[in-house]
Design an enzyme around this catalytic site. Sequence first.
Site, PDB file in Angstrom:
ATOM      1  N   LYS A   1       0.821  -1.216   0.000  1.00  8.93           N
ATOM      2  CA  LYS A   1       0.000   0.000   0.000  1.00  8.93           C
ATOM      3  C   LYS A   1       0.856   1.267   0.000  1.00  8.93           C
ATOM      4  O   LYS A   1       0.586   2.196  -0.742  1.00  8.93           O
ATOM      5  CB  LYS A   1      -0.915   0.036   1.249  1.00  8.93           C
ATOM      6  CG  LYS A   1      -1.889  -1.122   1.344  1.00  8.93           C
ATOM      7  CD  LYS A   1      -2.863  -0.934   2.509  1.00  8.93           C
ATOM      8  CE  LYS A   1      -2.222  -0.959   3.877  1.00  8.93           C
ATOM      9  NZ  LYS A   1      -1.665  -2.275   4.268  1.00  8.93           N
TER      10      LYS A   1
ATOM     11  N   ARG B   1      -9.178   1.433   9.291  1.00 11.08           N
ATOM     12  CA  ARG B   1      -8.847   0.040   9.599  1.00 11.08           C
ATOM     13  C   ARG B   1      -9.941  -0.629  10.422  1.00 11.08           C
ATOM     14  O   ARG B   1      -9.843  -1.814  10.706  1.00 11.08           O
ATOM     15  CB  ARG B   1      -7.547  -0.011  10.391  1.00 11.08           C
ATOM     16  CG  ARG B   1      -6.308  -0.413   9.570  1.00 11.08           C
ATOM     17  CD  ARG B   1      -5.115  -0.302  10.479  1.00 11.08           C
ATOM     18  NE  ARG B   1      -3.958  -1.046  10.134  1.00 11.08           N
ATOM     19  CZ  ARG B   1      -2.877  -0.547   9.553  1.00 11.08           C
ATOM     20  NH1 ARG B   1      -2.869   0.697   9.126  1.00 11.08           N
ATOM     21  NH2 ARG B   1      -1.818  -1.295   9.385  1.00 11.08           N
TER      22      ARG B   1
ATOM     23  N   ARG C   1      11.364  -6.708   4.252  1.00  6.73           N
ATOM     24  CA  ARG C   1      11.324  -5.275   4.546  1.00  6.73           C
ATOM     25  C   ARG C   1      11.971  -4.994   5.903  1.00  6.73           C
ATOM     26  O   ARG C   1      12.630  -3.985   6.084  1.00  6.73           O
ATOM     27  CB  ARG C   1       9.860  -4.806   4.525  1.00  6.73           C
ATOM     28  CG  ARG C   1       9.701  -3.307   4.656  1.00  6.73           C
ATOM     29  CD  ARG C   1       8.294  -2.863   4.344  1.00  6.73           C
ATOM     30  NE  ARG C   1       7.412  -2.998   5.482  1.00  6.73           N
ATOM     31  CZ  ARG C   1       6.097  -2.745   5.455  1.00  6.73           C
ATOM     32  NH1 ARG C   1       5.522  -2.362   4.341  1.00  6.73           N
ATOM     33  NH2 ARG C   1       5.356  -2.869   6.524  1.00  6.73           N
TER      34      ARG C   1
ATOM     35  N   ARG D   1      11.898  -0.947  11.023  1.00  6.98           N
ATOM     36  CA  ARG D   1      10.651  -1.101  11.780  1.00  6.98           C
ATOM     37  C   ARG D   1      10.695  -2.389  12.580  1.00  6.98           C
ATOM     38  O   ARG D   1      10.809  -3.472  12.012  1.00  6.98           O
ATOM     39  CB  ARG D   1       9.459  -1.144  10.815  1.00  6.98           C
ATOM     40  CG  ARG D   1       9.075   0.212  10.287  1.00  6.98           C
ATOM     41  CD  ARG D   1       7.916   0.109   9.331  1.00  6.98           C
ATOM     42  NE  ARG D   1       6.748  -0.537   9.911  1.00  6.98           N
ATOM     43  CZ  ARG D   1       5.555  -0.560   9.327  1.00  6.98           C
ATOM     44  NH1 ARG D   1       5.389   0.039   8.166  1.00  6.98           N
ATOM     45  NH2 ARG D   1       4.545  -1.161   9.902  1.00  6.98           N
TER      46      ARG D   1
ATOM     47  N   ARG E   1      -0.331  -9.017  13.138  1.00  9.70           N
ATOM     48  CA  ARG E   1      -0.842  -7.905  12.317  1.00  9.70           C
ATOM     49  C   ARG E   1      -1.773  -8.440  11.222  1.00  9.70           C
ATOM     50  O   ARG E   1      -2.800  -7.824  10.931  1.00  9.70           O
ATOM     51  CB  ARG E   1       0.322  -7.122  11.700  1.00  9.70           C
ATOM     52  CG  ARG E   1       1.003  -6.228  12.736  1.00  9.70           C
ATOM     53  CD  ARG E   1       2.391  -5.840  12.315  1.00  9.70           C
ATOM     54  NE  ARG E   1       2.426  -5.012  11.137  1.00  9.70           N
ATOM     55  CZ  ARG E   1       3.501  -4.880  10.359  1.00  9.70           C
ATOM     56  NH1 ARG E   1       4.601  -5.548  10.625  1.00  9.70           N
ATOM     57  NH2 ARG E   1       3.455  -4.085   9.313  1.00  9.70           N
TER      58      ARG E   1
HETATM   59  P1  AMP Z   1       1.239   0.538   8.903  1.00 13.21           P
HETATM   60  O1  AMP Z   1       2.418   1.404   8.650  1.00 13.21           O
HETATM   61  O2  AMP Z   1       0.023   0.985   8.173  1.00 13.21           O
HETATM   62  O3  AMP Z   1       1.549  -0.930   8.705  1.00 13.21           O
HETATM   63  O4  AMP Z   1       0.870   0.693  10.459  1.00 13.21           O
HETATM   64  C1  AMP Z   1       1.781   0.302  11.482  1.00 13.21           C
HETATM   65  C2  AMP Z   1       1.046   0.197  12.811  1.00 13.21           C
HETATM   66  O5  AMP Z   1       0.487   1.471  13.164  1.00 13.21           O
HETATM   67  C3  AMP Z   1      -0.133  -0.762  12.813  1.00 13.21           C
HETATM   68  O6  AMP Z   1       0.262  -2.111  13.058  1.00 13.21           O
HETATM   69  C4  AMP Z   1      -0.981  -0.193  13.950  1.00 13.21           C
HETATM   70  O7  AMP Z   1      -0.440  -0.532  15.204  1.00 13.21           O
HETATM   71  C5  AMP Z   1      -0.784   1.313  13.763  1.00 13.21           C
HETATM   72  N1  AMP Z   1      -1.818   1.890  12.866  1.00 13.21           N
HETATM   73  C6  AMP Z   1      -1.620   2.441  11.631  1.00 13.21           C
HETATM   74  N2  AMP Z   1      -2.769   2.873  11.096  1.00 13.21           N
HETATM   75  C7  AMP Z   1      -3.736   2.575  12.003  1.00 13.21           C
HETATM   76  C8  AMP Z   1      -5.148   2.744  12.031  1.00 13.21           C
HETATM   77  N3  AMP Z   1      -5.826   3.305  10.990  1.00 13.21           N
HETATM   78  N4  AMP Z   1      -5.809   2.318  13.136  1.00 13.21           N
HETATM   79  C9  AMP Z   1      -5.170   1.758  14.172  1.00 13.21           C
HETATM   80  N5  AMP Z   1      -3.847   1.550  14.213  1.00 13.21           N
HETATM   81  C10 AMP Z   1      -3.120   1.956  13.142  1.00 13.21           C
END
Ligand code: AMP
Length: 194
Positions: free
Chosen positions: A14, A89, A128, A134, A146
């Site tokens: 994404k 989400r 990654r 990360r 996740r």
């Molecule tokens: P991402 O970079 O989108 O994979 O997000 C990394 C982490 O940030 C996720 O595993 C969640 O812990 C948190 N996170 C990101 N976006 C959201 C969201 N819309 N709602 C809740 N937690 C989020």
Amino acid sequence: MLHLILFGPPGAGKGTQAQLLGTQFGLIHISTGDLLRSELANRTELGLEAKRFMDRGELVPDETVISMIMNRIHQMSETGGVIYDGFPRTIPQAEALDRILKSEHEKISALISLEVPHNELVKRLMLRGETSGRSDDRNISVIENRIKVYQEKTKPLIDYYNQQQKYHTVDGTGTIEQISQRLTNLVKKIKNQN
Ligand code: AMP
């Protein structure tokens, strides 16, 4: 204005694709994951609180994410639109986004789901993890959690947008260029209908 949600499990690509589409169609790229990581880098209270959830691969509470997104959308000036990456989400987040957009006389144009098989997701995330810095990409049990959280809490959004006839899928396998081309073709169609 276009309001596109780029949807899919962790590791679907994404972030990469949202950035490319943003540049190509003049859309602001809003990633809640990036916003949270930037809060954390600045060691804000919000960032430190969010870290506890992110480290375990859990979702950050809806109220936190929704207020963060509200600030970002209200700052939005005249643009071609927005591409949302990693947001919404949960159903409450999707409902909140609809309310925020309605107050700006806007609405979601489409949700585009990137389809990638489970074993490919795990492979991509581990890879990654070697370079992203990360911690949530480095631990296999956090990665699996996740994906599980995605299945349980995020996937129901498909129904939410399908009922509004806004749900689209794109094959998320192949090279970055191939996936990008598929997305470009679809977004052009959506733009014409918008
Ligand atoms: P991402 O970079 O989108 O994979 O997000 C990394 C982490 O940030 C996720 O595993 C969640 O812990 C948190 N996170 C990101 N976006 C959201 C969201 N819309 N709602 C809740 N937690 C989020």
